[in-house]
Design a protein around this motif. Structure first.
Motif, PDB file in Angstrom:
ATOM      1  N   ASP A 153       0.826  -1.207   0.000  1.00 51.54           N
ATOM      2  CA  ASP A 153       0.000   0.000   0.000  1.00 51.54           C
ATOM      3  C   ASP A 153       0.864   1.261   0.000  1.00 51.54           C
ATOM      4  N   VAL A 154       2.017   1.196   0.658  1.00 57.51           N
ATOM      5  CA  VAL A 154       2.941   2.331   0.623  1.00 57.51           C
ATOM      6  C   VAL A 154       3.373   2.596  -0.825  1.00 57.51           C
ATOM      7  N   ALA A 155       3.719   1.526  -1.532  1.00 57.47           N
ATOM      8  CA  ALA A 155       4.144   1.660  -2.928  1.00 57.47           C
ATOM      9  C   ALA A 155       3.043   2.287  -3.781  1.00 57.47           C
ATOM     10  N   ALA A 156       1.816   1.824  -3.613  1.00 60.50           N
ATOM     11  CA  ALA A 156       0.698   2.337  -4.408  1.00 60.50           C
ATOM     12  C   ALA A 156       0.443   3.810  -4.100  1.00 60.50           C
ATOM     13  N   SER A 157       0.416   4.147  -2.829  1.00 62.56           N
ATOM     14  CA  SER A 157       0.155   5.529  -2.425  1.00 62.56           C
ATOM     15  C   SER A 157       1.276   6.454  -2.884  1.00 62.56           C
ATOM     16  N   PHE A 158       2.515   5.981  -2.761  1.00 56.74           N
ATOM     17  CA  PHE A 158       3.683   6.775  -3.146  1.00 56.74           C
ATOM     18  C   PHE A 158       3.682   7.033  -4.654  1.00 56.74           C
ATOM     19  N   PHE A 159       3.273   6.047  -5.437  1.00 60.69           N
ATOM     20  CA  PHE A 159       3.199   6.192  -6.893  1.00 60.69           C
ATOM     21  C   PHE A 159       2.237   7.320  -7.263  1.00 60.69           C
ATOM     22  N   HIS A 160       1.038   7.288  -6.707  1.00 63.51           N
ATOM     23  CA  HIS A 160       0.047   8.327  -7.002  1.00 63.51           C
ATOM     24  C   HIS A 160       0.537   9.694  -6.515  1.00 63.51           C
ATOM     25  N   PHE A 161       1.164   9.711  -5.342  1.00 61.83           N
ATOM     26  CA  PHE A 161       1.677  10.951  -4.765  1.00 61.83           C
ATOM     27  C   PHE A 161       2.753  11.568  -5.668  1.00 61.83           C
ATOM     28  N   SER A 162       3.645  10.732  -6.170  1.00 60.13           N
ATOM     29  CA  SER A 162       4.731  11.211  -7.028  1.00 60.13           C
ATOM     30  C   SER A 162       4.202  11.872  -8.293  1.00 60.13           C
ATOM     31  N   ASP A 274      -5.239  -0.887  -1.529  1.00 60.23           N
ATOM     32  CA  ASP A 274      -5.319  -0.207  -2.817  1.00 60.23           C
ATOM     33  C   ASP A 274      -4.256  -0.718  -3.790  1.00 60.23           C
ATOM     34  N   TRP A 275      -3.219  -1.372  -3.257  1.00 60.85           N
ATOM     35  CA  TRP A 275      -2.134  -1.894  -4.094  1.00 60.85           C
ATOM     36  C   TRP A 275      -2.620  -2.892  -5.147  1.00 60.85           C
ATOM     37  N   LYS A 276      -3.734  -3.545  -4.875  1.00 60.70           N
ATOM     38  CA  LYS A 276      -4.229  -4.590  -5.782  1.00 60.70           C
ATOM     39  C   LYS A 276      -4.615  -4.038  -7.151  1.00 60.70           C
ATOM     40  N   THR A 277      -4.809  -2.731  -7.243  1.00 62.46           N
ATOM     41  CA  THR A 277      -5.169  -2.127  -8.533  1.00 62.46           C
ATOM     42  C   THR A 277      -3.942  -1.848  -9.398  1.00 62.46           C
TER      43      THR A 277
END
Length: 312
Positions: A153-162, A274-277
């Motif tokens: 989830d950190v990876a997914a959130s960080f991607f959108h944030f970036s 959310d990472w599953k998306t």
């Protein structure tokens, strides 16, 4: 009530404007083996940070980028202010408590001199690994709440944030971002490294770990644990009030007021899994292997409950 940090808004809005003028290579620099964002940090600031003198009653929240720092920071700040208003109103200076950019490693070179003059308790956030903190933090036994979140989830959130925060390099697709994250080539370095380093400090008496997921499941119970750790004498009613003021919806609704235009960037979904998306089978296998090799069997690894939150 929402706490408005004017310095927070000022620094981040400047970082966004500066970032828009930079190439992706210019947005990052490396200091002491870790990658940091150029618009927010500098080698001069890190050198000045070495002189920072922590206090035993400092309230420190340590968390990697996109693990829920601003949300949990609201909870911690509210707990401290609520306790001070109740027990030591004569010592509370809310304006000074919120005067600085809350992250220890972000600000101007005079920041640490100003902080010396501020009354206790000082509320401080940091994205730094434990081994990059000023020596005085552990020497003076400042209390540290370590916030962790499942790495997918950190990876997914960080991607959108970036892709919405102009101070960070953007990525058209998740694959290249994931590769950079795993190599530690994103702002604040590798999350796996962050967890491994902090795991070495988890048994220190001044450190308590809490997870994003447990706070999402029961915010009031989590807030109660945090208050007890920081020795904040609060009633059940006080705790419940903090929890209600700290819901994702409440913070998102107030985000323009508390965080300026950056509010829309900070408060996106606030969900679990959310990472599953985004994760491909290859991404899953790589993260699973990295976690197994480096964190399986550790205290931090067990607290994350990887098998519950990160299995495809």
């Amino acid at each position: 009530m929402p706490y408005i940090r004017k310095k927070f808004i000022e620094i981040l809005e400047k970082a966004i404007e500066d970032g828009k003028k930079m190439t992706r290579e210019e947005k990052l620099f490396t200091y002491d083996g870790v990658v940091y964002p150029t618009t927010l940090c500098s080698s001069q600031l890190f050198k000045a940070l070495e002189s920072f003198e922590a206090r035993s009653d400092d309230v420190i929240l340590a968390a990697y980028c996109k693990t829920g720092t601003n949300w949990v920071g609201q909870i911690v700040t509210d707990l401290v202010i609520t306790s001070a208003k109740k027990h030591e109103p004569h010592k509370l200076n809310e304006e000074l408590l919120l005067a600085e950019f809350p992250f220890l490693e972000i600000g101007d070179l005079e920041k640490y001199k100003r902080m010396k003059t501020y009354p206790s308790r000082r509320v401080i956030f940091t994205h730094l690994r434990a081994d990059k903190l000023p020596k005085s933090v552990f020497k003076n036994k400042a209390k540290i709440l370590l916030l962790v979140r499942n790495p997918k989830d950190v990876a997914a959130s960080f991607f959108h944030f970036s892709n919405t925060f102009a101070a960070y390099p953007p990525y058209e697709t998740f694959g290249p971002f994931f590769e950079a994250l795993m190599k530690g080539e994103v702002p604040w370095g590798s999350y796996i490294d962050f967890l491994c380093v902090w795991n070495k400090y988890i048994d220190e008496e001044n450190v308590m770990l809490i997870t994003y997921e447990e706070l999402k499941e029961n915010t009031a119970l989590g807030a109660k644990k945090i208050a007890k750790f920081f020795e904040l004498n609060l009633s059940e009613e006080d705790i419940q009030g903090v929890a209600e003021r700290s819901t994702f919806k409440t913070m998102k609704d107030h985000s323009k007021k508390t965080h300026g235009e950056f509010g829309d960037v900070l408060f996106r979904k606030g969900t679990v899994s959310d990472w599953k998306t985004l994760f491909s089978q290859e991404n899953n296998q790589e993260m699973d292997m990295a976690f197994k090799e480096r964190l399986a069997g550790t205290k931090v690894g067990e607290m994350i409950k990887y098998d519950i939150y990160c299995k495809a």
